[in-house]
Design a protein around this motif. Structure first.
Motif, PDB file in Angstrom:
ATOM      1  N   TRP A  23       2.916  11.594  -8.012  1.00 34.15           N
ATOM      2  CA  TRP A  23       1.836  11.374  -7.035  1.00 34.15           C
ATOM      3  C   TRP A  23       0.755  10.435  -7.573  1.00 34.15           C
TER       4      TRP A  23
ATOM      5  N   ILE B 281      -5.117   5.110   7.130  1.00 33.17           N
ATOM      6  CA  ILE B 281      -4.630   4.311   5.996  1.00 33.17           C
ATOM      7  C   ILE B 281      -4.012   3.003   6.500  1.00 33.17           C
TER       8      ILE B 281
ATOM      9  N   ALA C 213      -4.802  10.992   9.136  1.00 32.04           N
ATOM     10  CA  ALA C 213      -5.045  10.379   7.815  1.00 32.04           C
ATOM     11  C   ALA C 213      -4.147   9.155   7.648  1.00 32.04           C
TER      12      ALA C 213
ATOM     13  N   VAL D  78       0.883  -1.173   0.000  1.00 34.77           N
ATOM     14  CA  VAL D  78       0.000   0.000   0.000  1.00 34.77           C
ATOM     15  C   VAL D  78       0.919   1.221   0.000  1.00 34.77           C
TER      16      VAL D  78
ATOM     17  N   VAL E  84       1.593   5.591  -0.035  1.00 30.17           N
ATOM     18  CA  VAL E  84       1.068   6.922   0.299  1.00 30.17           C
ATOM     19  C   VAL E  84       2.073   7.978  -0.157  1.00 30.17           C
TER      20      VAL E  84
ATOM     21  N   TYR F 186       0.579   6.539  -6.687  1.00 28.24           N
ATOM     22  CA  TYR F 186       0.352   6.076  -5.305  1.00 28.24           C
ATOM     23  C   TYR F 186      -1.124   5.781  -5.038  1.00 28.24           C
ATOM     24  N   ASP F 187      -1.370   4.917  -4.016  1.00 30.99           N
ATOM     25  CA  ASP F 187      -2.755   4.582  -3.665  1.00 30.99           C
ATOM     26  C   ASP F 187      -3.431   5.731  -2.923  1.00 30.99           C
ATOM     27  N   TYR F 188      -2.662   6.398  -2.059  1.00 31.56           N
ATOM     28  CA  TYR F 188      -3.239   7.464  -1.228  1.00 31.56           C
ATOM     29  C   TYR F 188      -2.395   8.725  -1.316  1.00 31.56           C
ATOM     30  N   LEU F 189      -3.048   9.837  -1.092  1.00 31.91           N
ATOM     31  CA  LEU F 189      -2.363  11.125  -1.098  1.00 31.91           C
ATOM     32  C   LEU F 189      -2.727  11.881   0.192  1.00 31.91           C
ATOM     33  N   VAL F 190      -1.703  12.349   0.908  1.00 37.70           N
ATOM     34  CA  VAL F 190      -1.961  13.107   2.134  1.00 37.70           C
ATOM     35  C   VAL F 190      -1.238  14.445   2.023  1.00 37.70           C
TER      36      VAL F 190
END
Ligand code: ADP
Ligand code: 5GP
Length: 256
Positions: free
Chosen positions: A210, A232, A228, A169, A171, A213-217
């Motif tokens: 970016w 995740i 956040a 995973v 981020v 990626y699966d997630y962006l914070v």
């Protein structure tokens, strides 16, 4: 004592001895049985440890230098007991506050290149002129123990992990803006001005990744960004591949 008495005595003694031996034998036998069943239990536990019901997640975090990744990771680790951190190998010199084996394994370029040739890294990359890599053994130990593990690596490293470990995973952490990134790097006082310029230049290229990626914070407010990340990590534990072992056991109880 007569010579006749002696054998009697011996005889009696040997009877006592043999009954004593018998009891000892029973005791030893029982102990062995108990010990064996304990060993079976221990070996089952060991087997279970090798194949944990819930497989540990691999969580990759990348960000341009100065975005606040180290700060966030520290807060995340403090708030997430059981979450492991993959200590990378690097050829960079340690900073004043860094400890070998805790922050990085600091090695010479010769040692690093030998490890790379031997295939000891899951991924490795040249970042800002130094070599950085994640050793296979770090991840294997965590996965065997069913422990989630965090990888703080750059965008090139992430691309390799994605290819080799598609279940990972990932981020990406963004600063709120370029001027804020520049301010954070300068105020940190950990790098020389030319090094800061180099990191800012690289940041322009890095942020283009970016989308991989699966997630962006966005690290605007530390508290929100930490929350956040915690969400995740927690959600990663519930992903289907992480729970395959557990589900197999449940399905087994349905028979057929
Ligand atoms: P990185 O590990 O991404 O290079 P750091 O964690 O060292 O970045 O953070 C860079 C600087 O920015 C540090 O001085 C840190 O205290 C500061 N910082 C981190 N997050 C925030 C934030 N949300 N707001 C303001 N300053 C921050
Ligand atoms: P720093 O020198 O500031 O600690 O780290 C510089 C950069 O190297 C950061 O972007 C960090 O994520 C990255 N990095 C640290 N360890 C590794 C690693 O094992 N592999 C890769 N590819 N990058 C790493």
């Amino acid at each position: 004592m007569t010579s006749q008495q002696e054998p009697k005595f011996e005889n009696r003694n040997s009877k006592i001895a043999s009954s004593f031996e018998f009891r000892i034998s029973i005791f030893v036998f029982r102990s062995l049985v108990t010990c064996h069943s304990s060993l079976v239990t221990i070996s089952n536990v060991a087997t279970d440890r090798k194949t944990p019901a819930v497989r540990g997640s691999i969580i990759v975090i990348s960000a341009p230098s100065g975005a606040g990744k180290s700060t966030l990771i520290k807060r995340l680790m403090a708030a997430s007991p059981g979450l492991g951190f993959s200590v990378s190998y690097t050829t960079r010199a340690p900073r004043a506050t860094e400890k070998d084996g805790r922050d990085y394994f600091f090695v010479s370029r010769k040692v690093f290149e030998r490890m790379a040739r031997r295939g000891e890294f899951v991924e490795w990359a040249d970042v800002y002129g130094h070599l950085y890599g994640t050793a296979h053994k770090q991840l294997q130990a965590a996965q065997k123990a069913g422990q989630d593990i965090l990888l703080d690596i750059d965008v090139k490293g992430h691309q390799q992990v994605r290819q080799r470990l598609p279940e990972a995973v990932s981020v990406f952490i963004l600063p709120p803006s370029f001027p804020e990134l520049s301010r954070r790097l300068r105020d940190r006082h950990s790098d020389a001005p030319e090094e800061i310029e180099r990191r800012l230049e690289t940041a322009r290229e890095e942020i283009a990744h970016w989308v991989e990626y699966d997630y962006l914070v966005v690290n605007d407010h530390l508290k929100d960004a930490t929350q956040a990340l915690r969400a995740i990590v927690r959600a990663a534990r519930f992903r289907r591949p992480s729970q395959a072992g557990r589900v197999e056991k449940i399905i087994g109880t349905f028979g057929g």
